[in-house]
Design a protein around this motif. Structure first.
Motif, PDB file in Angstrom:
ATOM      1  N   ALA A 137       4.530 -39.649 -59.662  1.00  0.00           N
ATOM      2  CA  ALA A 137       4.258 -40.533 -58.521  1.00  0.00           C
ATOM      3  C   ALA A 137       5.470 -41.381 -58.166  1.00  0.00           C
ATOM      4  O   ALA A 137       5.818 -41.511 -56.987  1.00  0.00           O
ATOM      5  CB  ALA A 137       3.052 -41.419 -58.826  1.00  0.00           C
ATOM      6  N   ASN A 169     -14.891 -40.146 -51.618  1.00  0.00           N
ATOM      7  CA  ASN A 169     -13.781 -39.216 -51.384  1.00  0.00           C
ATOM      8  C   ASN A 169     -12.498 -39.958 -51.023  1.00  0.00           C
ATOM      9  O   ASN A 169     -11.660 -39.453 -50.287  1.00  0.00           O
ATOM     10  CB  ASN A 169     -14.158 -38.222 -50.286  1.00  0.00           C
ATOM     11  CG  ASN A 169     -14.459 -38.912 -48.946  1.00  0.00           C
ATOM     12  OD1 ASN A 169     -14.792 -40.100 -48.909  1.00  0.00           O
ATOM     13  ND2 ASN A 169     -14.344 -38.176 -47.857  1.00  0.00           N
ATOM     14  N   ALA A 212      -9.661 -40.602 -52.543  1.00  0.00           N
ATOM     15  CA  ALA A 212      -8.367 -39.948 -52.812  1.00  0.00           C
ATOM     16  C   ALA A 212      -8.083 -38.861 -51.778  1.00  0.00           C
ATOM     17  O   ALA A 212      -6.951 -38.714 -51.317  1.00  0.00           O
ATOM     18  CB  ALA A 212      -8.338 -39.373 -54.224  1.00  0.00           C
ATOM     19  N   THR A 213      -9.114 -38.118 -51.397  1.00  0.00           N
ATOM     20  CA  THR A 213      -8.939 -37.076 -50.385  1.00  0.00           C
ATOM     21  C   THR A 213      -8.536 -37.687 -49.051  1.00  0.00           C
ATOM     22  O   THR A 213      -7.639 -37.185 -48.367  1.00  0.00           O
ATOM     23  CB  THR A 213     -10.248 -36.275 -50.224  1.00  0.00           C
ATOM     24  OG1 THR A 213     -10.573 -35.697 -51.488  1.00  0.00           O
ATOM     25  CG2 THR A 213     -10.112 -35.183 -49.184  1.00  0.00           C
ATOM     26  N   ALA A 238      -4.927 -39.096 -49.306  1.00  0.00           N
ATOM     27  CA  ALA A 238      -3.975 -37.982 -49.329  1.00  0.00           C
ATOM     28  C   ALA A 238      -3.802 -37.400 -47.922  1.00  0.00           C
ATOM     29  O   ALA A 238      -2.685 -37.099 -47.500  1.00  0.00           O
ATOM     30  CB  ALA A 238      -4.431 -36.903 -50.304  1.00  0.00           C
ATOM     31  N   ASP A 293      -1.847 -35.716 -53.275  1.00  0.00           N
ATOM     32  CA  ASP A 293      -2.922 -36.125 -54.174  1.00  0.00           C
ATOM     33  C   ASP A 293      -2.399 -37.062 -55.267  1.00  0.00           C
ATOM     34  O   ASP A 293      -3.029 -38.066 -55.590  1.00  0.00           O
ATOM     35  CB  ASP A 293      -3.579 -34.886 -54.785  1.00  0.00           C
ATOM     36  CG  ASP A 293      -4.877 -35.210 -55.491  1.00  0.00           C
ATOM     37  OD1 ASP A 293      -5.787 -35.754 -54.825  1.00  0.00           O
ATOM     38  OD2 ASP A 293      -4.977 -34.937 -56.701  1.00  0.00           O
ATOM     39  N   VAL A 294      -1.227 -36.738 -55.823  1.00  0.00           N
ATOM     40  CA  VAL A 294      -0.610 -37.608 -56.828  1.00  0.00           C
ATOM     41  C   VAL A 294      -0.349 -38.992 -56.232  1.00  0.00           C
ATOM     42  O   VAL A 294      -0.652 -40.022 -56.852  1.00  0.00           O
ATOM     43  CB  VAL A 294       0.699 -36.981 -57.360  1.00  0.00           C
ATOM     44  CG1 VAL A 294       1.533 -38.007 -58.131  1.00  0.00           C
ATOM     45  CG2 VAL A 294       0.385 -35.798 -58.258  1.00  0.00           C
ATOM     46  N   ALA A 340      -1.813 -40.380 -53.593  1.00  0.00           N
ATOM     47  CA  ALA A 340      -3.087 -41.040 -53.278  1.00  0.00           C
ATOM     48  C   ALA A 340      -3.693 -41.665 -54.532  1.00  0.00           C
ATOM     49  O   ALA A 340      -4.148 -42.818 -54.518  1.00  0.00           O
ATOM     50  CB  ALA A 340      -4.060 -40.046 -52.654  1.00  0.00           C
ATOM     51  N   HIS A 341      -3.686 -40.921 -55.639  1.00  0.00           N
ATOM     52  CA  HIS A 341      -4.236 -41.467 -56.880  1.00  0.00           C
ATOM     53  C   HIS A 341      -3.417 -42.663 -57.374  1.00  0.00           C
ATOM     54  O   HIS A 341      -3.966 -43.625 -57.890  1.00  0.00           O
ATOM     55  CB  HIS A 341      -4.341 -40.371 -57.951  1.00  0.00           C
ATOM     56  CG  HIS A 341      -5.546 -39.512 -57.763  1.00  0.00           C
ATOM     57  ND1 HIS A 341      -5.527 -38.361 -57.031  1.00  0.00           N
ATOM     58  CD2 HIS A 341      -6.828 -39.669 -58.181  1.00  0.00           C
ATOM     59  CE1 HIS A 341      -6.740 -37.842 -57.031  1.00  0.00           C
ATOM     60  NE2 HIS A 341      -7.545 -38.616 -57.717  1.00  0.00           N
ATOM     61  N   TYR A 342      -2.102 -42.598 -57.191  1.00  0.00           N
ATOM     62  CA  TYR A 342      -1.264 -43.728 -57.585  1.00  0.00           C
ATOM     63  C   TYR A 342      -1.618 -44.960 -56.753  1.00  0.00           C
ATOM     64  O   TYR A 342      -1.838 -46.056 -57.292  1.00  0.00           O
ATOM     65  CB  TYR A 342       0.222 -43.385 -57.422  1.00  0.00           C
ATOM     66  CG  TYR A 342       1.114 -44.562 -57.743  1.00  0.00           C
ATOM     67  CD1 TYR A 342       1.458 -44.841 -59.059  1.00  0.00           C
ATOM     68  CD2 TYR A 342       1.574 -45.417 -56.749  1.00  0.00           C
ATOM     69  CE1 TYR A 342       2.241 -45.940 -59.355  1.00  0.00           C
ATOM     70  CE2 TYR A 342       2.359 -46.506 -57.040  1.00  0.00           C
ATOM     71  CZ  TYR A 342       2.694 -46.775 -58.348  1.00  0.00           C
ATOM     72  OH  TYR A 342       3.456 -47.872 -58.652  1.00  0.00           O
ATOM     73  N   LEU A 393      -4.316 -45.663 -55.175  1.00  0.00           N
ATOM     74  CA  LEU A 393      -5.677 -46.129 -55.460  1.00  0.00           C
ATOM     75  C   LEU A 393      -5.832 -46.678 -56.873  1.00  0.00           C
ATOM     76  O   LEU A 393      -6.858 -47.272 -57.184  1.00  0.00           O
ATOM     77  CB  LEU A 393      -6.677 -44.999 -55.201  1.00  0.00           C
ATOM     78  CG  LEU A 393      -6.807 -44.615 -53.723  1.00  0.00           C
ATOM     79  CD1 LEU A 393      -7.601 -43.334 -53.567  1.00  0.00           C
ATOM     80  CD2 LEU A 393      -7.424 -45.748 -52.912  1.00  0.00           C
ATOM     81  N   SER A 394      -4.822 -46.522 -57.703  1.00  0.00           N
ATOM     82  CA  SER A 394      -4.892 -47.059 -59.071  1.00  0.00           C
ATOM     83  C   SER A 394      -4.297 -48.466 -59.160  1.00  0.00           C
ATOM     84  O   SER A 394      -4.267 -49.059 -60.237  1.00  0.00           O
ATOM     85  CB  SER A 394      -4.166 -46.130 -60.054  1.00  0.00           C
ATOM     86  OG  SER A 394      -2.762 -46.211 -59.865  1.00  0.00           O
TER      87      SER A 394
END
Length: 84
Positions: A5, A41, A43-44, A47, A75-76, A78-80, A82-83
């Motif tokens: 990320a 959804n 992350a989707t 992304a 996706d990587v 988006a997850h970063y 959202l974390s």
């Protein structure tokens, strides 16, 4: 090997417009977290916004599309985001 990320953030200049905890040009990542917290959804959606760009979600400044990113890279990121 999955994309890192922080390497993706640097390579795509994400932090020129975004910060973790304050608005710059685009929203703070923590504001993105808050906006999408209730969505299963998230992350989707995030992304897709990264890849497609967008406007009128956070004010007058449009986010450019980063369509060169693979689905996995978006996706990587988006997850970063959202974390945070």
């Amino acid at each position: 090997e999955p994309a890192d990320a922080k390497a993706l953030l640097a390579a795509n200049n994400c932090m020129a417009c975004h910060a973790i905890d304050k608005q710059i040009v685009g929203p703070a990542f923590r504001n993105v977290v808050a906006k999408y917290a209730s969505k299963a959804n998230a992350a989707t959606l995030v992304a897709r916004n990264i890849r497609d760009g967008g406007s009128n979600k956070w004010g007058p400044v449009s986010m450019p599309a980063f369509g060169h990113l693979s689905d996995a890279e978006a996706d990587v990121l988006a997850h970063y985001v959202l974390s945070q």
